[in-house]
Write a protein that holds these residues in place. Structure first.
Motif, short mmCIF file in Angstrom:
data_model
loop_
_atom_site.label_atom_id
_atom_site.label_comp_id
_atom_site.label_asym_id
_atom_site.label_seq_id
_atom_site.Cartn_x
_atom_site.Cartn_y
_atom_site.Cartn_z
N ILE A 90 10.25 26.68 57.02
CA ILE A 90 9.34 25.53 56.75
C ILE A 90 8.23 26.43 55.72
O ILE A 90 7.80 27.43 55.85
CB ILE A 90 8.46 25.10 57.88
CG1 ILE A 90 7.84 23.79 57.15
CG2 ILE A 90 7.48 25.94 58.46
CD1 ILE A 90 7.26 22.70 58.10
N GLN A 94 7.20 21.60 52.16
CA GLN A 94 7.96 20.66 53.14
C GLN A 94 6.85 20.27 54.26
O GLN A 94 7.24 19.17 54.84
CB GLN A 94 8.81 21.78 53.83
CG GLN A 94 10.00 22.15 52.93
CD GLN A 94 11.07 23.33 53.79
OE1 GLN A 94 10.44 24.21 54.16
NE2 GLN A 94 12.12 23.14 53.67
N LEU A 95 5.91 21.10 54.78
CA LEU A 95 4.95 20.43 55.54
C LEU A 95 4.08 19.28 54.94
O LEU A 95 4.01 18.25 55.76
CB LEU A 95 4.08 21.81 56.06
CG LEU A 95 2.80 21.35 57.03
CD1 LEU A 95 3.63 20.64 58.21
CD2 LEU A 95 2.09 22.32 57.52
N TRP A 98 6.26 16.34 55.29
CA TRP A 98 6.53 15.98 56.86
C TRP A 98 5.00 15.13 57.13
O TRP A 98 5.41 14.04 57.65
CB TRP A 98 6.66 17.06 57.50
CG TRP A 98 7.21 16.64 58.92
CD1 TRP A 98 8.25 15.82 59.26
CD2 TRP A 98 7.21 17.34 60.09
NE1 TRP A 98 8.57 15.76 60.71
CE2 TRP A 98 7.89 16.62 61.22
CE3 TRP A 98 6.51 18.60 60.61
CZ2 TRP A 98 8.02 17.31 62.48
CZ3 TRP A 98 6.48 19.19 61.66
CH2 TRP A 98 7.65 18.57 62.57
N SER A 109 0.68 24.32 64.58
CA SER A 109 1.64 25.50 64.14
C SER A 109 1.59 26.51 64.83
O SER A 109 0.44 27.04 65.23
CB SER A 109 1.24 25.82 62.59
OG SER A 109 1.52 24.75 61.48
N LEU A 144 2.68 16.83 65.22
CA LEU A 144 3.81 17.49 64.39
C LEU A 144 3.72 18.99 64.81
O LEU A 144 2.49 19.59 64.61
CB LEU A 144 3.64 17.50 62.98
CG LEU A 144 3.64 16.00 62.35
CD1 LEU A 144 3.50 16.13 60.72
CD2 LEU A 144 4.81 15.32 62.61
N LEU A 146 5.43 22.60 64.55
CA LEU A 146 6.18 23.50 63.90
C LEU A 146 6.00 25.02 64.17
O LEU A 146 4.93 25.12 64.64
CB LEU A 146 6.09 23.00 62.69
CG LEU A 146 4.83 23.30 61.91
CD1 LEU A 146 4.82 24.77 61.05
CD2 LEU A 146 4.09 22.39 61.32
N PRO A 147 6.88 25.97 63.83
CA PRO A 147 8.15 25.48 63.37
C PRO A 147 9.48 25.72 64.37
O PRO A 147 10.40 25.37 64.14
CB PRO A 147 8.49 26.49 62.13
CG PRO A 147 7.81 27.97 62.49
CD PRO A 147 6.51 27.34 63.35
N GLN A 149 11.74 24.96 67.24
CA GLN A 149 12.22 24.04 68.26
C GLN A 149 12.09 24.33 69.80
O GLN A 149 12.10 23.46 70.37
CB GLN A 149 13.65 23.66 67.66
CG GLN A 149 14.56 24.78 67.74
CD GLN A 149 15.96 24.16 67.22
OE1 GLN A 149 16.66 23.05 67.61
NE2 GLN A 149 16.67 24.96 66.26
N TRP A 167 9.67 20.38 64.50
CA TRP A 167 10.70 20.84 63.43
C TRP A 167 11.77 21.66 63.93
O TRP A 167 11.69 22.34 64.82
CB TRP A 167 9.67 21.81 62.50
CG TRP A 167 10.27 22.18 61.06
CD1 TRP A 167 10.86 23.50 61.07
CD2 TRP A 167 10.15 21.34 60.07
NE1 TRP A 167 11.14 23.49 59.59
CE2 TRP A 167 10.90 22.02 58.96
CE3 TRP A 167 9.85 20.30 59.84
CZ2 TRP A 167 11.10 21.92 57.64
CZ3 TRP A 167 10.05 19.55 58.24
CH2 TRP A 167 10.69 20.38 57.42
#
Length: 323
Positions: A90, A94-95, A98, A109, A144, A146-147, A149, A167
């Motif tokens: 990421i 991209q962030l 999102w 993060s 949110l 990230l990154p 999973q 993410w």
């Protein structure tokens, strides 16, 4: 190699430099470093050091984090090309996109991200405090995460929250420590304890084995690298299976020589971590006028915003281990 270590330490003393090595570095690099550990702990040690120069034997985002916490110090990395498959999943653009899809969401993060991504983040987390960071956020706020999973899935399990968007990033090395690797290792070594890093693709399988009773829950430990080291120091089992990058085994074995630490996947070596060689480390510590190619810097505006995300994490409580 004793002569090489002597040269490196002499160069470091002459440059007023502190050498930091991540747990995943090759043993020879770990053994010459002044400090070995996870990236955040090392960066915090460097910030309190009297050294004018920080040499970070790790990957690029780690050197950036050291620069965030020590803006007045010179930060060097032995190989600028030492990236990170997880951090690279990421970028800041991209962030931002999102975030636009989820206005009002809180961005959490993992520290395994670039400074530019941290600058777009509300609060950072480590693998050991990710659950606490998420629990500190009001339950009605979307998150949110990230990154990673697999770490995100671990946080979802632990908190029971359903409003966490994760993410789909992964560390290729940890992802390749597969459920089948884990099951085969456990069944071949039924008396062994198990240390699993939450970035691993086999974390869910480890918990399933514990829930099914095949591997007793008391012998199944999901731990950050720092957590593994702490646990190893008081380990009484004769054998422990370890699911993380194999460089970690060197520190575990030094911490507890009486326990047999074995990798779940002996091929789980990060090629980026192994880009730091004795030759590159020595060159990095060479004549300061010739080592600009090793220097890591972060633009002041990016650094200020990224530092805030790290400081918010620290304000929540003890950040523990970075990875």
């Amino acid at each position: 190699m004793a002569a090489w270590q002597t040269r490196v330490h002499a160069l470091a003393a002459a440059r007023n430099a502190v050498i930091l090595a991540h747990n995943y570095q090759a043993p020879i690099i770990q053994d010459v470093a002044h400090h070995v550990g996870d990236s955040l702990a090392l960066s915090r040690i460097a910030a309190t050091s009297d050294a004018e120069t920080i040499v970070f034997a790790g990957v690029h985002f780690m050197a950036e984090t050291a620069k965030l916490l020590s803006p007045a110090k010179r930060v060097l990395i032995p190989d600028q090309a030492a990236g990170c498959s997880l951090a690279d999943t990421i970028n800041a653009d991209q962030l931002r996109a999102w975030k636009a899809e989820h206005p009002g969401a809180v961005v959490v993060s993992y520290v395994n991200t670039t400074a530019e991504v941290k600058a777009e983040t509300d609060v950072c987390c480590t693998s050991s405090n990710a659950v606490d960071v998420v629990r500190s956020i009001p339950e009605d706020r979307e998150i949110l995460f990230l990154p990673d999973q697999f770490l995100g899935a671990h946080v979802r399990r632990a908190t029971g929250r359903t409003n966490i968007h994760v993410w789909l990033g992964e560390c290729h090395v940890h992802a390749d420590i597969s459920p089948s690797d884990l099951v085969e290792s456990v069944r071949a070594n039924p008396a062994a304890d198990l240390y699993v890093h939450p970035e691993c693709g086999c974390t869910t399988s480890a918990l399933w084995l514990a829930e099914s009773g095949e591997l007793p829950a008391a012998r199944t430990h999901v731990l950050s690298t720092g957590g593994m080291l702490d646990h190893a120091r008081r380990e009484t089992s004769r054998q422990v299976l370890v699911a993380t990058e194999i460089g970690m085994l060197h520190q575990l074995r030094k911490a507890n020589p009486t326990t047999d630490f074995q990798p779940v996947n002996p091929k789980a070596a990060c090629p980026f971590m192994k880009m730091t060689t004795p030759e590159k480390l020595e060159a990095c510590l060479g004549d300061p006028s010739l080592t600009r190619g090793y220097e890591v810097d972060v633009p002041a505006d990016v650094a200020a915003r990224a530092r805030q995300a790290v400081e918010r994490m620290v304000a929540i409580g003890n950040p523990g281990s970075g990875e």
